[in-house]
Design an enzyme around this catalytic site. Structure first.
Site, PDB file in Angstrom:
ATOM      1  N   HIS A   1     -15.853  -3.846  20.745  1.00 45.64           N
ATOM      2  CA  HIS A   1     -16.315  -3.024  19.610  1.00 45.64           C
ATOM      3  C   HIS A   1     -17.629  -3.583  19.056  1.00 45.64           C
ATOM      4  O   HIS A   1     -18.589  -2.828  18.837  1.00 45.64           O
ATOM      5  CB  HIS A   1     -15.231  -3.025  18.522  1.00 45.64           C
ATOM      6  CG  HIS A   1     -15.670  -2.455  17.211  1.00 45.64           C
ATOM      7  ND1 HIS A   1     -15.375  -1.171  16.815  1.00 45.64           N
ATOM      8  CD2 HIS A   1     -16.378  -3.009  16.188  1.00 45.64           C
ATOM      9  CE1 HIS A   1     -15.887  -0.954  15.607  1.00 45.64           C
ATOM     10  NE2 HIS A   1     -16.498  -2.053  15.198  1.00 45.64           N
ATOM     11  N   GLU A   2     -17.681  -4.889  18.844  1.00 50.23           N
ATOM     12  CA  GLU A   2     -18.894  -5.505  18.291  1.00 50.23           C
ATOM     13  C   GLU A   2     -20.063  -5.423  19.281  1.00 50.23           C
ATOM     14  O   GLU A   2     -21.210  -5.183  18.881  1.00 50.23           O
ATOM     15  CB  GLU A   2     -18.620  -6.961  17.912  1.00 50.23           C
ATOM     16  CG  GLU A   2     -17.538  -7.146  16.855  1.00 50.23           C
ATOM     17  CD  GLU A   2     -17.815  -6.384  15.577  1.00 50.23           C
ATOM     18  OE1 GLU A   2     -18.997  -6.101  15.275  1.00 50.23           O
ATOM     19  OE2 GLU A   2     -16.852  -6.036  14.868  1.00 50.23           O
TER      20      GLU A   2
ATOM     21  N   HIS B   1     -21.620  -2.118  19.053  1.00 52.64           N
ATOM     22  CA  HIS B   1     -22.614  -2.045  17.977  1.00 52.64           C
ATOM     23  C   HIS B   1     -23.975  -2.527  18.473  1.00 52.64           C
ATOM     24  O   HIS B   1     -25.005  -1.904  18.204  1.00 52.64           O
ATOM     25  CB  HIS B   1     -22.179  -2.909  16.789  1.00 52.64           C
ATOM     26  CG  HIS B   1     -21.231  -2.243  15.851  1.00 52.64           C
ATOM     27  ND1 HIS B   1     -21.480  -1.022  15.271  1.00 52.64           N
ATOM     28  CD2 HIS B   1     -20.017  -2.645  15.374  1.00 52.64           C
ATOM     29  CE1 HIS B   1     -20.472  -0.692  14.486  1.00 52.64           C
ATOM     30  NE2 HIS B   1     -19.567  -1.658  14.528  1.00 52.64           N
TER      31      HIS B   1
ATOM     32  N   GLU C   1     -19.380   3.530  13.373  1.00 50.91           N
ATOM     33  CA  GLU C   1     -18.117   2.837  13.637  1.00 50.91           C
ATOM     34  C   GLU C   1     -17.275   3.588  14.667  1.00 50.91           C
ATOM     35  O   GLU C   1     -16.649   2.971  15.534  1.00 50.91           O
ATOM     36  CB  GLU C   1     -17.323   2.659  12.336  1.00 50.91           C
ATOM     37  CG  GLU C   1     -17.862   1.596  11.414  1.00 50.91           C
ATOM     38  CD  GLU C   1     -17.962   0.241  12.069  1.00 50.91           C
ATOM     39  OE1 GLU C   1     -17.010  -0.171  12.781  1.00 50.91           O
ATOM     40  OE2 GLU C   1     -18.993  -0.421  11.882  1.00 50.91           O
TER      41      GLU C   1
END
Length: 292
Positions: free
Chosen positions: A145-146, A149, A225
């Site tokens: 997930h990070e 980003h 997100e």
């Protein structure tokens, strides 16, 4: 004390850089003979608005490390650190980016964040609490997930959006203050607010308009997100990403809210807090991953 120092350092850098840019561009006073030069005002606000946002972006790694106490993993000291490095390297290769710096910061909360001024010079850090309470598959999904980003360029995108918002907040504030000053002056132009009242009103409106405008930035952040969650599902495993969000929800469902400024996975409460929240409600994120 450290946060105050970082705040002062950032603002000093903004003032120096903005001053140099205004000198190079030859931007003068936006008030000329009692009238408002809107072009000069917009350039003035643009320089300060964008400079503040971009300076914060370029300093983001340093500020994040210092404010969270992140310790970078240079040489792994144990199996967990070795696993973190190898996992981030694998996920970064999948995402097509240079491997970010990897760190761990002390926090009882399950938390993680990514920052950096571009996708090939980033930092991914996880909390000790996250490592203690999530399974390896869930931690891997959070890391994905990070990295999502980073690969999506979210830090740069949000910095630019923040810069534009800052510009228009400053611009609108000064136009409103000028209008009030003109309205309170007499026919000969005497009276008005006076420089002290004008300065105080400018500061107050900058804060008020800034708070309202932060909802715009938060809206964009919430959209990013969902994309990062999808990246976590694609790079790692969809069910593991769902499981990580469900575990986080379970961990905090009895809490009144999350604390800390670097929260990467959050829960929104009231409608007002949801408007300003940088993250969508966990139920919405879980439902999006489940295709509901």
């Amino acid at each position: 004390m450290m946060r105050i120092g970082l705040f002062l350092l950032t603002n000093l850098a903004v003032l120096v850089i903005a001053g140099i840019m205004m000198s190079v561009l030859g931007v003068g006073n936006y008030k000329e003979g009692g009238s408002l030069n809107l072009v000069n005002l917009l350039i003035f606000c643009g320089i300060f608005g964008m400079t503040g946002s971009l300076v914060s972006l370029f300093m983001s790694k340093m500020m994040a490390k210092m404010s969270t106490g992140t310790q970078l993993i240079e040489q792994p000291q144990n199996q967990t650190e070795a696993w973190l490095l190898s996992t981030v390297e694998e996920l970064s290769q999948k995402a097509g980016i240079k491997m970010p710096d990897v760190g761990i910061f002390p926090s009882h909360e399950s938390n993680a964040f990514a920052t950096g001024w571009n996708k090939n010079d980033a930092l991914v850090s996880v909390s000790t609490g996250l490592l203690e309470r999530m399974s390896p598959e869930e931690v891997r999904a959070v890391l994905a997930h990070e990295i999502g980003h980073v690969a999506n360029g979210d830090m740069v995108t949000l910095a630019l959006i923040q810069g534009v918002v800052n510009t228009f907040v400053m611009f609108v504030t000064r136009v409103v203050v000028y209008a009030i000053d003109q309205f309170t002056a007499d026919e000969e132009g005497e009276g008005g607010l006076g420089w002290i009242a004008e300065m105080v009103l400018t500061i107050v409106l900058d804060i008020l308009f800034g708070i309202l405008a932060s909802g715009i930035v938060a809206w964009f952040s919430r959209r990013r997100e969902f994309k990062a969650d999808e990246a976590g599902a694609t790079l790692a495993d969809r069910q593991a990403m769902i499981s990580a969000l469900q575990r986080l929800k379970s961990e905090y469902e009895d809490a009144s809210g999350l604390q800390g400024s670097m929260t990467a996975l959050g829960i929104s409460g009231s409608k007002m807090s949801a408007f300003f929240a940088s993250h969508p409600p966990l139920d919405d994120r879980i439902a999006a991953l489940q295709g509901r």
